[in-house]
Design a protein around this motif. Structure first.
Motif, PDB file in Angstrom:
ATOM      1  N   ALA A  56       0.835  -1.204   0.000  1.00  0.00           N
ATOM      2  CA  ALA A  56       0.000   0.000   0.000  1.00  0.00           C
ATOM      3  C   ALA A  56       0.863   1.244   0.000  1.00  0.00           C
ATOM      4  O   ALA A  56       1.883   1.329   0.692  1.00  0.00           O
ATOM      5  CB  ALA A  56      -0.947   0.003   1.186  1.00  0.00           C
ATOM      6  N   CYS A  57       0.418   2.219  -0.774  1.00  0.00           N
ATOM      7  CA  CYS A  57       1.200   3.415  -1.063  1.00  0.00           C
ATOM      8  C   CYS A  57       0.992   4.538  -0.064  1.00  0.00           C
ATOM      9  O   CYS A  57       1.413   5.667  -0.314  1.00  0.00           O
ATOM     10  CB  CYS A  57       0.831   3.908  -2.448  1.00  0.00           C
ATOM     11  SG  CYS A  57      -0.956   3.935  -2.667  1.00  0.00           S
ATOM     12  N   HIS A  58       0.350   4.270   1.036  1.00  0.00           N
ATOM     13  CA  HIS A  58       0.069   5.300   2.033  1.00  0.00           C
ATOM     14  C   HIS A  58      -0.357   4.588   3.308  1.00  0.00           C
ATOM     15  O   HIS A  58      -0.813   3.439   3.249  1.00  0.00           O
ATOM     16  CB  HIS A  58      -1.090   6.188   1.561  1.00  0.00           C
ATOM     17  CG  HIS A  58      -2.309   5.374   1.254  1.00  0.00           C
ATOM     18  ND1 HIS A  58      -2.540   4.806   0.017  1.00  0.00           N
ATOM     19  CD2 HIS A  58      -3.345   4.983   2.043  1.00  0.00           C
ATOM     20  CE1 HIS A  58      -3.658   4.110   0.051  1.00  0.00           C
ATOM     21  NE2 HIS A  58      -4.167   4.196   1.264  1.00  0.00           N
ATOM     22  N   LEU A  59      -0.165   5.268   4.448  1.00  0.00           N
ATOM     23  CA  LEU A  59      -0.757   4.757   5.686  1.00  0.00           C
ATOM     24  C   LEU A  59      -2.242   5.117   5.688  1.00  0.00           C
ATOM     25  O   LEU A  59      -2.648   6.127   5.099  1.00  0.00           O
ATOM     26  CB  LEU A  59      -0.085   5.416   6.899  1.00  0.00           C
ATOM     27  CG  LEU A  59       1.376   5.044   7.135  1.00  0.00           C
ATOM     28  CD1 LEU A  59       1.955   5.877   8.278  1.00  0.00           C
ATOM     29  CD2 LEU A  59       1.518   3.559   7.442  1.00  0.00           C
ATOM     30  N   VAL A  88       1.615  11.887  -3.490  1.00  0.00           N
ATOM     31  CA  VAL A  88       0.243  11.862  -3.998  1.00  0.00           C
ATOM     32  C   VAL A  88      -0.726  11.247  -2.982  1.00  0.00           C
ATOM     33  O   VAL A  88      -1.492  11.945  -2.337  1.00  0.00           O
ATOM     34  CB  VAL A  88       0.149  11.083  -5.326  1.00  0.00           C
ATOM     35  CG1 VAL A  88      -1.251  11.236  -5.915  1.00  0.00           C
ATOM     36  CG2 VAL A  88       1.198  11.553  -6.311  1.00  0.00           C
ATOM     37  N   CYS A  89      -0.636   9.951  -2.808  1.00  0.00           N
ATOM     38  CA  CYS A  89      -1.678   9.220  -2.080  1.00  0.00           C
ATOM     39  C   CYS A  89      -1.892   9.610  -0.615  1.00  0.00           C
ATOM     40  O   CYS A  89      -3.034   9.651  -0.171  1.00  0.00           O
ATOM     41  CB  CYS A  89      -1.421   7.729  -2.155  1.00  0.00           C
ATOM     42  SG  CYS A  89      -1.048   7.201  -3.840  1.00  0.00           S
ATOM     43  N   PRO A  90      -0.835   9.881   0.158  1.00  0.00           N
ATOM     44  CA  PRO A  90      -1.094  10.197   1.571  1.00  0.00           C
ATOM     45  C   PRO A  90      -2.053  11.367   1.752  1.00  0.00           C
ATOM     46  O   PRO A  90      -2.730  11.465   2.777  1.00  0.00           O
ATOM     47  CB  PRO A  90       0.300  10.528   2.111  1.00  0.00           C
ATOM     48  CG  PRO A  90       1.220   9.696   1.281  1.00  0.00           C
ATOM     49  CD  PRO A  90       0.627   9.748  -0.095  1.00  0.00           C
TER      50      PRO A  90
ATOM     51  N   ALA B  56      -5.427  10.896  -9.620  1.00  0.00           N
ATOM     52  CA  ALA B  56      -4.912   9.522  -9.623  1.00  0.00           C
ATOM     53  C   ALA B  56      -3.400   9.522  -9.594  1.00  0.00           C
ATOM     54  O   ALA B  56      -2.747  10.319 -10.268  1.00  0.00           O
ATOM     55  CB  ALA B  56      -5.424   8.757 -10.835  1.00  0.00           C
ATOM     56  N   CYS B  57      -2.854   8.591  -8.826  1.00  0.00           N
ATOM     57  CA  CYS B  57      -1.435   8.549  -8.508  1.00  0.00           C
ATOM     58  C   CYS B  57      -0.619   7.750  -9.505  1.00  0.00           C
ATOM     59  O   CYS B  57       0.541   7.432  -9.260  1.00  0.00           O
ATOM     60  CB  CYS B  57      -1.262   7.934  -7.136  1.00  0.00           C
ATOM     61  SG  CYS B  57      -2.278   6.447  -6.955  1.00  0.00           S
ATOM     62  N   HIS B  58      -1.204   7.381 -10.626  1.00  0.00           N
ATOM     63  CA  HIS B  58      -0.493   6.569 -11.611  1.00  0.00           C
ATOM     64  C   HIS B  58      -1.294   6.636 -12.899  1.00  0.00           C
ATOM     65  O   HIS B  58      -2.499   6.912 -12.870  1.00  0.00           O
ATOM     66  CB  HIS B  58      -0.420   5.110 -11.145  1.00  0.00           C
ATOM     67  CG  HIS B  58      -1.792   4.564 -10.869  1.00  0.00           C
ATOM     68  ND1 HIS B  58      -2.394   4.675  -9.634  1.00  0.00           N
ATOM     69  CD2 HIS B  58      -2.693   3.957 -11.682  1.00  0.00           C
ATOM     70  CE1 HIS B  58      -3.608   4.152  -9.692  1.00  0.00           C
ATOM     71  NE2 HIS B  58      -3.829   3.710 -10.919  1.00  0.00           N
ATOM     72  N   VAL B  88       5.725   4.063  -6.034  1.00  0.00           N
ATOM     73  CA  VAL B  88       4.925   2.936  -5.554  1.00  0.00           C
ATOM     74  C   VAL B  88       3.885   2.490  -6.579  1.00  0.00           C
ATOM     75  O   VAL B  88       4.039   1.469  -7.241  1.00  0.00           O
ATOM     76  CB  VAL B  88       4.221   3.287  -4.224  1.00  0.00           C
ATOM     77  CG1 VAL B  88       3.542   2.051  -3.653  1.00  0.00           C
ATOM     78  CG2 VAL B  88       5.202   3.869  -3.230  1.00  0.00           C
ATOM     79  N   CYS B  89       2.866   3.295  -6.758  1.00  0.00           N
ATOM     80  CA  CYS B  89       1.681   2.863  -7.504  1.00  0.00           C
ATOM     81  C   CYS B  89       1.900   2.473  -8.967  1.00  0.00           C
ATOM     82  O   CYS B  89       1.285   1.509  -9.435  1.00  0.00           O
ATOM     83  CB  CYS B  89       0.603   3.934  -7.431  1.00  0.00           C
ATOM     84  SG  CYS B  89       0.363   4.533  -5.739  1.00  0.00           S
ATOM     85  N   PRO B  90       2.730   3.200  -9.726  1.00  0.00           N
ATOM     86  CA  PRO B  90       2.863   2.824 -11.133  1.00  0.00           C
ATOM     87  C   PRO B  90       3.275   1.371 -11.325  1.00  0.00           C
ATOM     88  O   PRO B  90       2.980   0.768 -12.358  1.00  0.00           O
ATOM     89  CB  PRO B  90       3.940   3.789 -11.659  1.00  0.00           C
ATOM     90  CG  PRO B  90       3.764   5.001 -10.816  1.00  0.00           C
ATOM     91  CD  PRO B  90       3.439   4.480  -9.451  1.00  0.00           C
TER      92      PRO B  90
HETATM   93 ZN    ZN Z   1      -2.259   5.249  -3.126  1.00  0.00          ZN
END
Ligand code: ZN
Ligand code: GTP
Ligand code: GTP
Ligand code: MG
Ligand code: MG
Ligand code: ZN
Lengths: 183, 183
Positions: A56-59, A88-90, B56-58, B88-90
């Motif tokens: 997972a890309c974030h907590l 991005v994701c966090p 979106a992160c990717h 991470v995500c890509p």
């Molecule tokens: Zn994410």
């Protein structure tokens, strides 16, 4: 929160080293893999737990909730969560924190606020780290500050170097102020 | 693929500048916001489209599919997609590419492969960029290479500087070889 390698853990090392005699600090470290960052914090003998998200890309709040029993919040003045390196994701996942701090670093280039606006919109503080490397880049600090404030006029922005220590006093003062306000 | 600001667009600028007289190159640029990266590529007068993911992160296959009509693939030797800055995500989203290239840069620190292993596992090439800054960091290149090859023994690893041009010839040769193999 920041990109991988902007200096989040270095900032925590500096902060704990300077403030641990006046504030009780505890940390959650978040990474996909490894306990490297938690091990760096352990050296300061403060409570720290490493969460590995695996992929997972974030907590998220569930992961954080899962480790909160490791801490004594009555005995904590300052609780810090270092999120996964990701600009991005966090931004999209509320962890129940009072404030969010976004860090950028000089070698990354000065266009990050406009390219990753969401995370700046939700922050209280922007730290511009690695200013010791300014001479070797074409980073325009005024532009990054202006773009950040356009996205979020309430941002506090500090220019710092975790390597040389420059600028850290203002950051420590801001932290002391937040702790004081919450007492 | 790389963290924000490792030098993906700079690499494309260098690559197009050196190879556009021998290879027909076309590019998709992916970012949350702005057309900054596509505008940098436009200066070389090659086909380029900017995708803005907004949040979106990717990039994903649908987004890429949505712009493929902008290109003439019969007239293209080398097609490059620059993904959103994100380590991470890509890694989790197949875009139909032949090869994935992951870039790290010297100021980020040498622990990125072990901390973000998925993206290294799925790559063909790792580029270590900004080697012109080695003197100002404690980056251990041997460690990063060893950790990368532990994750993925088939990786080709190139040490480069988009700023000085150092090391780029090996990267160009690898690209030429991939194009030649696919003819
Ligand atoms: Zn994410
Ligand atoms: N020149 C310079 N290097 C710094 C500074 N702060 C941190 N670094 C270096 O940047 C690299 C990454 O630092 P970390 O503190 O591990 O960064 P991070 O954001 O915690 O990294 P992740 O947790 O993997 O996302 C290390 O090699 C640090 O020594 C600074 O102010 N100046
Ligand atoms: N010193 C040095 N700086 C570099 C090198 N390559 C790129 N840069 C600088 O790094 C910054 C970011 O470069 P970009 O090419 O925009 O990076 P990017 O990976 O495309 O960034 P995003 O698309 O926003 O994720 C810019 O200020 C570049 O000038 C290099 O080899 N050495
Ligand atoms: Mg860290
Ligand atoms: Mg770019
Ligand atoms: Zn994602």
């Amino acid at each position: 929160m920041s990109s991988p390698g902007s200096g989040k853990t270095s900032l925590l090392e500096r902060t704990i080293d300077s403030l641990k005699n006046e504030l009780k600090i505890a940390v959650i470290e978040g990474d996909l893999q490894t306990t490297n960052d938690a091990e760096r914090i352990e050296k300061y003998n403060i409570p720290v737990t490493q969460i590995n998200t695996d992929g997972a890309c974030h907590l998220d709040a569930n992961m954080v909730d899962g480790v909160l029993n490791n801490y004594n919040f009555k005995e904590t003045d300052l609780f810090v969560i270092e999120n996964v390196g990701n600009l991005v994701c966090p931004a999209g996942f509320d962890l129940g924190e009072d404030d969010r701090v976004v860090m950028v670093s000089i070698p990354e280039g000065d266009d990050k606020p406009i390219k990753y606006p969401v995370i700046f919109r939700k922050a209280s503080v922007v730290l511009i780290n690695k200013i010791d490397l300014l001479a070797y880049t074409n980073f325009n600090i005024a532009k990054t500050k202006k773009d950040s404030l356009n996205i979020n006029p309430n941002l506090k922005i500090f220019e710092i170097s975790c390597k040389t220590g420059e600028g850290l006093d203002s950051w420590f003062d801001w932290l002391r102020e937040q702790v004081r306000k919450k007492r």
